[in-house]
Design a protein around this motif. Structure first.
Motif, PDB file in Angstrom:
ATOM      1  N   ASP A   5      75.133  19.556  22.490  1.00  0.00           N
ATOM      2  CA  ASP A   5      73.856  19.615  21.754  1.00  0.00           C
ATOM      3  C   ASP A   5      74.067  19.660  20.244  1.00  0.00           C
ATOM      4  O   ASP A   5      73.354  18.995  19.482  1.00  0.00           O
ATOM      5  CB  ASP A   5      73.051  20.845  22.209  1.00  0.00           C
ATOM      6  N   LEU A   6      75.059  20.463  19.797  1.00  0.00           N
ATOM      7  CA  LEU A   6      75.307  20.566  18.349  1.00  0.00           C
ATOM      8  C   LEU A   6      75.677  19.190  17.799  1.00  0.00           C
ATOM      9  O   LEU A   6      75.188  18.766  16.752  1.00  0.00           O
ATOM     10  CB  LEU A   6      76.454  21.544  18.083  1.00  0.00           C
ATOM     11  N   GLY A   7      76.529  18.506  18.527  1.00  0.00           N
ATOM     12  CA  GLY A   7      76.975  17.172  18.071  1.00  0.00           C
ATOM     13  C   GLY A   7      75.806  16.218  18.014  1.00  0.00           C
ATOM     14  O   GLY A   7      75.630  15.464  17.055  1.00  0.00           O
TER      15      GLY A   7
ATOM     16  N   ILE B  96      74.047  17.920  32.771  1.00  0.00           N
ATOM     17  CA  ILE B  96      73.214  16.777  32.367  1.00  0.00           C
ATOM     18  C   ILE B  96      73.164  16.722  30.837  1.00  0.00           C
ATOM     19  O   ILE B  96      72.920  17.755  30.188  1.00  0.00           O
ATOM     20  CB  ILE B  96      71.776  16.923  32.911  1.00  0.00           C
ATOM     21  N   ALA B  97      73.418  15.534  30.299  1.00  0.00           N
ATOM     22  CA  ALA B  97      73.452  15.383  28.836  1.00  0.00           C
ATOM     23  C   ALA B  97      72.091  15.725  28.208  1.00  0.00           C
ATOM     24  O   ALA B  97      71.044  15.499  28.804  1.00  0.00           O
ATOM     25  CB  ALA B  97      73.814  13.939  28.485  1.00  0.00           C
ATOM     26  N   GLY B  98      72.151  16.275  27.012  1.00  0.00           N
ATOM     27  CA  GLY B  98      70.930  16.527  26.243  1.00  0.00           C
ATOM     28  C   GLY B  98      70.408  15.211  25.678  1.00  0.00           C
ATOM     29  O   GLY B  98      71.150  14.228  25.574  1.00  0.00           O
ATOM     30  N   GLN B  99      69.127  15.165  25.333  1.00  0.00           N
ATOM     31  CA  GLN B  99      68.570  13.895  24.873  1.00  0.00           C
ATOM     32  C   GLN B  99      67.480  14.121  23.831  1.00  0.00           C
ATOM     33  O   GLN B  99      66.787  15.154  23.850  1.00  0.00           O
ATOM     34  CB  GLN B  99      68.003  13.105  26.053  1.00  0.00           C
TER      35      GLN B  99
ATOM     36  N   GLY C 114      67.642  19.944  25.684  1.00  0.00           N
ATOM     37  CA  GLY C 114      69.037  20.371  25.558  1.00  0.00           C
ATOM     38  C   GLY C 114      69.822  20.038  26.819  1.00  0.00           C
ATOM     39  O   GLY C 114      69.244  19.863  27.894  1.00  0.00           O
ATOM     40  N   ALA C 115      71.148  19.955  26.653  1.00  0.00           N
ATOM     41  CA  ALA C 115      72.023  19.709  27.819  1.00  0.00           C
ATOM     42  C   ALA C 115      71.875  20.862  28.810  1.00  0.00           C
ATOM     43  O   ALA C 115      71.558  21.992  28.422  1.00  0.00           O
ATOM     44  CB  ALA C 115      73.461  19.589  27.348  1.00  0.00           C
ATOM     45  N   VAL C 116      72.076  20.548  30.094  1.00  0.00           N
ATOM     46  CA  VAL C 116      71.925  21.560  31.153  1.00  0.00           C
ATOM     47  C   VAL C 116      73.208  21.629  31.972  1.00  0.00           C
ATOM     48  O   VAL C 116      73.785  20.587  32.315  1.00  0.00           O
ATOM     49  CB  VAL C 116      70.743  21.178  32.072  1.00  0.00           C
TER      50      VAL C 116
ATOM     51  N   SER D  74      86.517  19.797  18.904  1.00  0.00           N
ATOM     52  CA  SER D  74      86.257  19.458  20.322  1.00  0.00           C
ATOM     53  C   SER D  74      84.873  18.818  20.424  1.00  0.00           C
ATOM     54  O   SER D  74      84.660  17.889  21.182  1.00  0.00           O
ATOM     55  CB  SER D  74      86.311  20.727  21.177  1.00  0.00           C
ATOM     56  N   SER D  75      83.923  19.291  19.564  1.00  0.00           N
ATOM     57  CA  SER D  75      82.586  18.684  19.617  1.00  0.00           C
ATOM     58  C   SER D  75      82.682  17.213  19.263  1.00  0.00           C
ATOM     59  O   SER D  75      82.062  16.361  19.897  1.00  0.00           O
ATOM     60  CB  SER D  75      81.643  19.357  18.610  1.00  0.00           C
TER      61      SER D  75
END
Ligand SMILES: NC(=O)N[C@H](N)C(=O)O
Ligand SMILES: [Mn+2]
Ligand SMILES: [Mn+2]
Length: 393
Positions: A269-271, A169-172, A303-305, A228-229
């Protein structure tokens, strides 16, 4: 829930629980669920389908006598507030169960300055900071969390499959941007002398769109993000301004203030953090150049999961057996896909391992009255949940 033979209660955040202990009451419990709340002008499947799928599968087991043969306790939780639209918070119900929310959550005001605590009281739920903090489940008492949810995207319809297993799941991040300028008379202030926050907000929102469409053209990486990010960022980065409010909102007055929300999501998340850092700087620069003031508040961050591989493979087998029960043998591989939408599973991942099963929805449309799921796909979701429970380890 009671019809399915579950013990039921409503907790101090308004989450509705239904539980069956089974013969091994001391074993770690499987939690199933999703959210009861919706966005404004919503569809009727977002959240509720996951709750109904869980209850209906347990009702079948109740009716065929298998409920009391479950290997571990099973609990369905209908979470009170996942969307976070009213209090600009999100995961209020699942976050309380996972123990990731501070007690000050109860003091968050809505647009009419009514707090979470006051709204609960209107529903005769007297919540104190102590009772709120006691909602947290002991991680040692939980085996895992599984959520069935509509995909809210076009992938399953495109590949022609009713069910899919969620990889992650995308981070938000949710921001609230307030721009303050000089309020004035629409007829008398020359254009060259204006500090109009509406025009500033418009420039910032257009900038946001182009930065999120082409992050590689904007982000000055300081080596924190690998190539890649950047690539994963470009494919998954989405930014939305969903709310905007103005003051004093009169057609012949140059506004004094504009406030708008920004919803920023990415798989990496870093991106996402790099985007927020760069975008915030650019927003402040625009305000400086236009001599207006600007405040950027971080209202929510998740954060992304990544979903648990064990649960995911059990969900994949459950999806297979559901479709075999419906259509006979199937050749194709059950799809796995990422979720751009947030889910209670993000909060529950702080408590236990999580897995998600997606259900195809027409045109991938969601957060709209046009949201629709075929009856057969609702059936497939229920059968997959039943099969998952019948094979519960
Ligand atoms: N917390 C959230 O992300 N809520 C919704 N499910 C959303 O995707 O916006
Ligand atoms: Mn939603
Ligand atoms: Mn949802």
């Amino acid at each position: 829930m009671e019809d399915a033979g579950l013990r039921t209660w409503v907790d101090q955040m308004g989450n509705v629980h239904g539980r069956v202990e089974g013969p091994n009451a001391n074993a770690e419990a499987l939690l199933l669920g999703s959210h009861m709340d919706t966005v404004v002008d919503a569809g009727k499947f977002d959240g509720s389908l996951g709750i109904i799928s869980a209850i209906s599968a347990l009702k079948v087991m109740h009716d065929n006598g298998k409920l009391q043969k479950l290997r571990r306790p099973v609990e369905v939780i209908a979470f009170c507030d996942e969307e976070g639209v009213r209090f600009q918070s999100t995961f209020l119900g699942s976050g309380a169960i996972a123990g990731i929310l501070p007690a000050t959550t109860l003091e968050i005001p809505d647009k009419r300055n009514a707090t979470v605590r006051e709204i609960l009281k209107e529903s005769s739920i007297e919540t104190t900071e102590e009772s709120f903090l006691q909602l947290k489940y002991d991680p040692k008492s939980v085996w895992g969390y599984v959520e069935v949810h509509i995909e809210q995207g076009p992938v399953l319809e495109q590949v022609g499959f009713p069910l899919g297993v969620v990889k992650g799941i995308a981070g938000q991040t949710r921001l609230k941007v307030t721009v303050r300028g000089s309020q004035g008379h629409a007829g008398t202030v020359p254009m060259s002398m204006r500090q109009d926050p509406m025009v500033v907000a418009a420039e910032q929102i257009v900038l946001m769109e182009s930065l999120c469409k082409h992050p590689e053209e904007y982000l000055s990486y300081d080596g924190r993000c690998s190539d890649s990010s950047v690539k994963s960022l470009s494919s998954s980065l989405v930014c939305t301004v969903g709310e905007i409010s103005t003051w004093p909102s009169a057609s012949n007055v140059i506004l004094g203030q504009v406030t708008y929300t920004m919803d920023i999501r990415a798989i990496d998340d870093l991106g996402r953090e790099a985007v927020i850092y760069d975008l915030s700087n650019r927003i402040y620069q625009i305000c400086d150049r236009r001599s207006v003031s600007c405040i950027i508040e971080h209202k929510h961050n998740a954060g992304a999961v990544i979903c648990d591989s064990g649960l995911s493979s059990q969900l994949k087998s459950a999806a297979y057996s559901a479709l075999k029960r419906m259509e006979g043998d199937i050749q194709e591989e059950v799809p796995t896909l990422m979720s751009g939408a947030g889910h209670d599973a993000m909060a529950m991942s702080h408590l236990t391992k999580v897995g998600m099963l997606f259900v195809r929805c027409r045109g991938g449309i969601s957060h709209s009255p046009e949201e629709h799921v075929l009856d057969n796909d609702v059936w497939a979701a229920g059968l997959a949940t039943l099969s998952f429970l019948e094979n519960l380890q």
